[in-house]
Write a protein that holds these residues in place. Sequence first.
Motif, PDB file in Angstrom:
ATOM      1  N   GLU A 109       0.825  -1.209   0.000  1.00 52.55           N
ATOM      2  CA  GLU A 109       0.000   0.000   0.000  1.00 52.55           C
ATOM      3  C   GLU A 109       0.858   1.258   0.000  1.00 52.55           C
ATOM      4  N   ARG A 110       1.922   1.264   0.806  1.00 55.74           N
ATOM      5  CA  ARG A 110       2.753   2.471   0.919  1.00 55.74           C
ATOM      6  C   ARG A 110       3.568   2.721  -0.347  1.00 55.74           C
ATOM      7  N   VAL A 111       3.945   1.660  -1.035  1.00 50.67           N
ATOM      8  CA  VAL A 111       4.674   1.822  -2.296  1.00 50.67           C
ATOM      9  C   VAL A 111       3.833   2.596  -3.298  1.00 50.67           C
ATOM     10  N   ARG A 112       2.535   2.303  -3.337  1.00 49.82           N
ATOM     11  CA  ARG A 112       1.659   3.021  -4.258  1.00 49.82           C
ATOM     12  C   ARG A 112       1.468   4.476  -3.815  1.00 49.82           C
ATOM     13  N   ALA A 113       1.351   4.680  -2.505  1.00 50.12           N
ATOM     14  CA  ALA A 113       1.141   6.035  -2.004  1.00 50.12           C
ATOM     15  C   ALA A 113       2.331   6.931  -2.315  1.00 50.12           C
TER      16      ALA A 113
END
Length: 480
Positions: free
Chosen positions: A90-94
């Motif tokens: 999730e954080r990679v996309r954010a």
Amino acid sequence: MTSIVLGQGRDGSDTCIDLPELLATRLLVQGNSGSGKSHLLRRLLEQTATLVQQIMIDPEGDFVTLAERYGHLVIDVEDQSEASLRAAGERVRAHRASVVLNLEQVEAEMQLRAAGAFLNGMFEAPRAHWYPALVVVDEAQLFAPVASGDTSDEARRLSLGAMTNLMCRGRKRGLAGVIATQRLAKLAKNVAAEASNFLMGRTFLDIDMARAADLLGMERRAAESFRDLARGQFMALGPALSRRPKLLTIGPVETASHNTGPVLVPLEPVVAEDLRDIILEPVHEFSPRPRRETRPPPPDLLAQLDAYGATREAEEPAATADLTEVDATQLWDMVSGVASEDGADYKPLATLYQDFQLRARIQGLSRNILDLGRFQRILATIRAGLDQERAESEDWQKAEAIAATLPEDVQGVFLLLARTALDSETCPDDDALARAYGTHSLGRARRQLAYLEEREVIVLQETPFGRRVAIVGLGWQTAS
């Protein structure tokens, strides 16, 4: 149109790939070992490194060298849990980070679980973070197999489900799958069928040649031409490549893999007899240790404390305290102690309740002095940020009455929202909601807001300045 040069055609002219079209239509690469698949993927990644976010699922550690030149983040999964990998996805996309997920150091079972958790985390990212991303999966037949192998069915289902989501539903979320496989026959058909672009390299098995010819729209008698392809040559077809099958020779790359192929090294002449003593050196075999006498396992600690308490009451009946009335502050302090332990936010409720029972017995109280339901509500109230005095107020009793109508797993999320609304504070962020729900998945925690709104206990409003929540029936609202 943003095109990159992938290689040269039969006539020596540049053959390009349309990047926006590739992001919309996905790519499938097939070729036997040594056909040049990794070289092709490396060329594609190098040429698009500055144009689009890249996610590389790397089972052999071939692509970690991209970090040295292009600044990719390398994630080694050997020290990561499934929950942390899901959150990392999730954080990679954010943050739009280009990442190489290095699976080299773990066994096949963990490779499937790690890849599945990471891809699912990316897939669950909120709509605001649906930026275009190129998701490259090498050796895709490992993560989306036709049949189960040496790994468990659970790990296979997790990985196959994530790969299916990537190829079937990823386009609307900005995820463009690029999958490479040695054999189409070993790759799940519902995963391979979603690709509209194809690069078919050298292959020798009849079933793989026939399937490759079918995908490219070639006649069956032309399928044998795949045997004649040289290393680095591929037949290209698709809206991002060519409208007709076209021979393509992949261009050069600027980085190299740490895993080099075999190199011929001349043998040094050695007399065989000189090696005999070295090769046949005796191995010292240790005698097995004597078998220890088996003993029955000791009873668990709670059982020992209960037995001790029963003996103590029998020997000293006059000194036994009356446990019918217990100081509420004492119970509150014990539950607070359980909640303050490291990692308590993500431990199962049963584990936390057992910890509370142990503390109760140590203080001379009955282990059942507080039932599980009441323990959970006190724990949720403490996590919401209330002290004991405010928790006994009339207003908070109304909030607890509403919470009692909800499933146990979402009561903590509701009480956290109720407390912030009562104090007119800003709505808790996704991390706080995830801790209240006991999960590392931010997407799963956000879904509880929609569930609570469906149950008509909150009113949710998304504003340009953030999220606002109002508690139905109480009139409390979080600040904007």
